[in-house]
Design an enzyme around this catalytic site. Structure first.
Site, short mmCIF file in Angstrom:
data_model
loop_
_atom_site.label_atom_id
_atom_site.label_comp_id
_atom_site.label_asym_id
_atom_site.label_seq_id
_atom_site.Cartn_x
_atom_site.Cartn_y
_atom_site.Cartn_z
N SER A 35 53.95 8.83 36.27
CA SER A 35 54.42 10.13 36.78
C SER A 35 54.91 10.09 38.23
CB SER A 35 53.32 11.18 36.64
OG SER A 35 52.98 11.36 35.30
N ASP A 80 44.23 14.00 37.11
CA ASP A 80 44.83 14.80 36.04
C ASP A 80 43.78 15.40 35.12
OD1 ASP A 80 46.83 15.94 34.59
OD2 ASP A 80 47.46 14.11 33.58
N ARG A 118 44.08 6.59 35.94
CA ARG A 118 44.58 7.88 35.45
C ARG A 118 43.65 8.39 34.36
NH1 ARG A 118 50.49 10.46 34.61
NH2 ARG A 118 49.68 12.55 34.30
N LEU A 149 37.40 4.12 55.54
CA LEU A 149 38.33 4.38 54.45
C LEU A 149 39.49 5.29 54.86
CD1 LEU A 149 38.58 4.27 51.15
CD2 LEU A 149 37.74 6.61 51.31
N HIS A 195 41.06 23.18 39.18
CA HIS A 195 41.50 22.54 40.43
C HIS A 195 40.35 22.50 41.45
CE1 HIS A 195 45.42 22.21 38.85
NE2 HIS A 195 45.75 23.48 38.95
N GLU A 205 46.90 -3.04 38.77
CA GLU A 205 46.23 -2.98 37.47
C GLU A 205 46.00 -1.50 37.16
OE1 GLU A 205 45.36 -5.56 35.49
OE2 GLU A 205 46.27 -6.98 36.90
C1 FPP Z 1 46.70 17.86 37.66
O1 FPP Z 1 45.96 18.49 36.65
C2 FPP Z 1 46.24 18.33 38.94
C3 FPP Z 1 47.02 18.89 39.92
C4 FPP Z 1 48.47 19.08 39.81
C5 FPP Z 1 46.43 19.38 41.16
C6 FPP Z 1 45.47 18.43 41.76
C7 FPP Z 1 44.63 19.15 42.69
C8 FPP Z 1 43.32 18.91 42.90
C9 FPP Z 1 42.54 17.81 42.31
C10 FPP Z 1 42.50 19.74 43.77
C11 FPP Z 1 42.97 19.91 45.15
C12 FPP Z 1 43.16 18.65 45.87
C13 FPP Z 1 42.70 18.47 47.10
C14 FPP Z 1 43.17 17.32 47.88
C15 FPP Z 1 41.75 19.42 47.69
P1 FPP Z 1 46.72 19.50 35.68
O2 FPP Z 1 46.67 20.85 36.28
O3 FPP Z 1 48.07 18.98 35.39
O4 FPP Z 1 45.80 19.43 34.40
P2 FPP Z 1 46.30 19.62 32.91
O5 FPP Z 1 47.20 18.46 32.60
O6 FPP Z 1 45.03 19.57 32.14
O7 FPP Z 1 47.00 20.95 32.81
#
Ligand code: FPP
Length: 249
Positions: free
Chosen positions: A202, A26, A194, A137, A43, A213
């Site tokens: 979530s 996140d 997290r 893994l 991202h 944990e």
């Molecule tokens: C949450 O941050 C993140 C996501 C919903 C997307 C997660 C995607 C990636 C880490 C990259 C792609 C993954 C792979 C497997 C290649 P947010 O956008 O909710 O952040 P914010 O809360 O700051 O808005």
């Protein structure tokens, strides 16, 4: 002149790493916003962080790393962001062999992938097959994943078996439900991390996290480093896990 070597104290005990770690990746959007960049840049930086953390988990000898990449609720985001995340996922999977080269990592996708484009679905099948020969893994990427939807799916599987007369209601146990989860062949997560200052699960691994944990931090996911992972593991190792029992003396 004599130089004293700086003592490098490990942040964790490498002999007792958790078998299964879950991460809610996140903070990508906020990371980008702070830099005046589009959310997508966050991202992308997040997927780079994932690459480093996967490598580290493999080296530590963990059994599994499960990462939350796209939830059943993330479809509510603007269409452009959803499309961009899908494109990033596709790119990640297309480059998967290169990304994990020499690391013996098995990539799996957990969640309802039927909602994805044919191309993405084909790529998931391909990567799972190609990396399925590895026995190091297990990297579970949770896509269109939700814990409640996973439990609903398990209930349906068991109800269907009962309808066909293959099982009786009293055969339904915690074990038989666990067997219907995407992670059935893996230990439950010992530690769930997290970042980004949020203190919620979530809908992530809600069945499997009964005795997990938790480790929370304000760091935004793209800034999360191997050192942070080591800190989280070191902290985890100080916990006294009783699984509902009492402390042994
Ligand atoms: C949450 O941050 C993140 C996501 C919903 C997307 C997660 C995607 C990636 C880490 C990259 C792609 C993954 C792979 C497997 C290649 P947010 O956008 O909710 O952040 P914010 O809360 O700051 O808005």
């Amino acid at each position: 002149m004599l130089f004293k070597r700086k003592a490098t104290r490990k942040l964790y005990n490498p002999e007792a790493v958790p078998a299964h770690v879950g991460i809610i990746m996140d903070g990508n959007g906020r990371w980008a916003k702070r830099r005046g960049m589009p959310r997508m840049a966050g991202h992308r930086a997040g997927s780079n962080a994932l690459r480093d953390i996967t490598k580290a988990c493999g080296k530590m000898g963990m059994t599994a790393l499960t990462v939350y990449a796209f939830s059943t609720e993330n479809w509510k985001r603007p269409k452009e962001e959803v499309n961009n995340i899908m494109a990033l996922l596709l790119e990640f999977l297309k480059n998967a062999e290169k990304e994990i080269e020499g690391q013996n990592v098995q990539i799996r996708v957990i969640g309802d992938v039927s909602a994805f484009s044919d191309e993405l679905q084909r790529e998931i099948v391909r990567v799972e097959k190609v990396t399925g020969v590895n026995d190091g893994l297990v990297l579970n990427i949770a896509l269109n994943y939700g814990g409640r939807s996973e439990i609903t799916r398990a209930v349906r599987i068991l109800a269907d078996k009962a309808k066909k007369g293959e099982i009786n209601p009293e055969d339904i146990t915690e074990e038989s439900i666990s067997e219907c989860m995407y992670t059935s062949d893996l230990p439950d997560p010992d530690l769930i991390i997290r970042p980004s200052g949020e203190y919620r699960l979530s809908n992530f691994l809600i069945w499997q996290s009964a005795y997990s944990e938790f480790w929370f931090s304000d760091i935004l996911w793209p800034d999360f480093t191997v050192k942070d992972l080591e800190k989280a593991i070191g902290d985890f190792q100080k916990r006294n896990r009783r699984f509902g029992g009492v402390e042994e003396r």
